[in-house]
Design a protein around this motif. Structure first.
Motif, mmCIF file in Angstrom:
data_model
loop_
_atom_site.group_PDB
_atom_site.id
_atom_site.type_symbol
_atom_site.label_atom_id
_atom_site.label_comp_id
_atom_site.label_asym_id
_atom_site.label_seq_id
_atom_site.Cartn_x
_atom_site.Cartn_y
_atom_site.Cartn_z
ATOM 1 N N LEU A 102 0.827 -1.215 0.000
ATOM 2 C CA LEU A 102 0.000 0.000 0.000
ATOM 3 C C LEU A 102 0.860 1.264 0.000
ATOM 4 N N ILE A 103 1.951 1.254 0.748
ATOM 5 C CA ILE A 103 2.849 2.418 0.769
ATOM 6 C C ILE A 103 3.477 2.620 -0.607
ATOM 7 N N CYS A 104 3.836 1.534 -1.274
ATOM 8 C CA CYS A 104 4.393 1.657 -2.629
ATOM 9 C C CYS A 104 3.346 2.198 -3.597
ATOM 10 N N ALA A 105 2.092 1.765 -3.449
ATOM 11 C CA ALA A 105 1.032 2.297 -4.313
ATOM 12 C C ALA A 105 0.857 3.795 -4.079
ATOM 13 N N LEU A 106 0.884 4.209 -2.825
ATOM 14 C CA LEU A 106 0.770 5.637 -2.507
ATOM 15 C C LEU A 106 1.966 6.413 -3.045
ATOM 16 N N SER A 107 3.159 5.859 -2.902
ATOM 17 C CA SER A 107 4.366 6.538 -3.393
ATOM 18 C C SER A 107 4.343 6.661 -4.912
ATOM 19 N N GLY A 108 3.931 5.604 -5.605
ATOM 20 C CA GLY A 108 3.826 5.666 -7.064
ATOM 21 C C GLY A 108 2.811 6.700 -7.512
ATOM 22 N N THR A 109 1.695 6.771 -6.803
ATOM 23 C CA THR A 109 0.684 7.776 -7.124
ATOM 24 C C THR A 109 1.238 9.180 -6.900
ATOM 25 N N GLY A 110 1.982 9.359 -5.830
ATOM 26 C CA GLY A 110 2.586 10.660 -5.562
ATOM 27 C C GLY A 110 3.556 11.075 -6.654
ATOM 28 N N ILE A 111 4.335 10.143 -7.144
ATOM 29 C CA ILE A 111 5.284 10.450 -8.223
ATOM 30 C C ILE A 111 4.531 10.836 -9.491
ATOM 31 N N LEU A 112 3.466 10.109 -9.788
ATOM 32 C CA LEU A 112 2.679 10.438 -10.979
ATOM 33 C C LEU A 112 1.994 11.794 -10.838
ATOM 34 N N VAL A 113 1.516 12.107 -9.645
ATOM 35 C CA VAL A 113 0.875 13.405 -9.429
ATOM 36 C C VAL A 113 1.886 14.537 -9.599
ATOM 37 N N GLU A 114 3.115 14.320 -9.194
ATOM 38 C CA GLU A 114 4.157 15.330 -9.402
ATOM 39 C C GLU A 114 4.503 15.499 -10.881
ATOM 40 N N THR A 115 4.303 14.460 -11.658
ATOM 41 C CA THR A 115 4.683 14.480 -13.069
ATOM 42 C C THR A 115 3.623 15.163 -13.939
ATOM 43 N N ILE A 116 2.366 15.065 -13.556
ATOM 44 C CA ILE A 116 1.274 15.596 -14.381
ATOM 45 C C ILE A 116 1.440 17.097 -14.680
ATOM 46 N N PRO A 117 1.755 17.957 -13.711
ATOM 47 C CA PRO A 117 1.924 19.380 -14.054
ATOM 48 C C PRO A 117 3.046 19.627 -15.058
ATOM 49 N N VAL A 118 4.095 18.838 -14.998
ATOM 50 C CA VAL A 118 5.193 19.029 -15.957
ATOM 51 C C VAL A 118 4.722 18.692 -17.366
ATOM 52 N N LEU A 119 3.838 17.698 -17.472
ATOM 53 C CA LEU A 119 3.321 17.324 -18.784
ATOM 54 C C LEU A 119 2.338 18.371 -19.316
ATOM 55 N N MET A 120 1.578 18.998 -18.420
ATOM 56 C CA MET A 120 0.492 19.881 -18.867
ATOM 57 C C MET A 120 0.857 21.357 -18.844
ATOM 58 N N LEU A 121 1.804 21.740 -18.021
ATOM 59 C CA LEU A 121 2.157 23.157 -17.878
ATOM 60 C C LEU A 121 3.602 23.374 -18.291
ATOM 61 N N ASP A 122 3.907 24.606 -18.602
ATOM 62 C CA ASP A 122 5.282 24.955 -18.922
ATOM 63 C C ASP A 122 5.996 25.332 -17.627
ATOM 64 N N ALA A 123 6.880 24.462 -17.180
ATOM 65 C CA ALA A 123 7.593 24.698 -15.916
ATOM 66 C C ALA A 123 8.523 25.899 -16.022
ATOM 67 N N CYS A 124 8.875 26.302 -17.226
ATOM 68 C CA CYS A 124 9.820 27.400 -17.414
ATOM 69 C C CYS A 124 9.129 28.738 -17.674
ATOM 70 N N ALA A 125 7.813 28.770 -17.639
ATOM 71 C CA ALA A 125 7.097 30.026 -17.870
ATOM 72 C C ALA A 125 7.435 31.009 -16.757
ATOM 73 N N GLY A 126 7.870 32.172 -17.115
ATOM 74 C CA GLY A 126 8.204 33.194 -16.144
ATOM 75 C C GLY A 126 9.621 33.093 -15.621
ATOM 76 N N ALA A 127 10.342 32.044 -15.994
ATOM 77 C CA ALA A 127 11.729 31.892 -15.526
ATOM 78 C C ALA A 127 12.623 32.819 -16.337
ATOM 79 N N THR A 128 13.578 33.403 -15.691
ATOM 80 C CA THR A 128 14.487 34.299 -16.405
ATOM 81 C C THR A 128 15.844 33.686 -16.545
#
Length: 128
Positions: A102-128
């Motif tokens: 169960l902890i591994c399932a939660l950890s895997g879900t957490g990693i995927l949740v961290e990855t979704i914004p990188v796929l959908m948003l521009d992480a470099c927007a506003g970076a100088t």
């Protein structure tokens, strides 16, 4: 008489391996979060995202391996359920292995949740 999987699950090595899910899943998740944060600035300058994806793949591979070990040991302790002398040890081992899965399932879900914004948003927007 114990079969091979019971012996592994009830041995000291097997008991230590049962804790793999408790340890490696959260450590991989924390490492992914820290590496991703550290890579963002470097990746914005380079314009490539593949190191982030590689870090995500490696973290998910570690979580999957630890979850598989916990699952396999849980199945091994299920076979030892009715043995009289090792029933308590098998019950404890089954609990530790189940929570490890169960902890591994939660950890895997957490990693995927961290990855979704990188796929959908521009992480470099506003970076100088």
């Amino acid at each position: 008489m114990q079969n091979r999987s019971e012996k592994i699950a009830l041995s000291k090595t097997g008991i230590l391996a049962m804790w793999a899910g408790w340890l490696f899943g959260p450590v991989a998740w924390a490492a992914h979060q820290n590496v991703s944060y550290g890579l963002t600035h470097l990746l914005c300058g380079a314009g490539a995202k593949w190191p982030f994806y590689l870090a995500t793949f490696l973290a998910l591979a570690v979580v999957a391996a630890a979850g598989y070990v916990s699952w396999w040991l849980r199945q091994a302790t299920l076979e030892a359920r009715d043995t009289g002398n090792h029933a308590v040890a098998a019950s404890r081992g089954r609990f530790v292995a189940t929570v490890g899965v169960l902890i591994c399932a939660l950890s895997g879900t957490g990693i995927l949740v961290e990855t979704i914004p990188v796929l959908m948003l521009d992480a470099c927007a506003g970076a100088t």
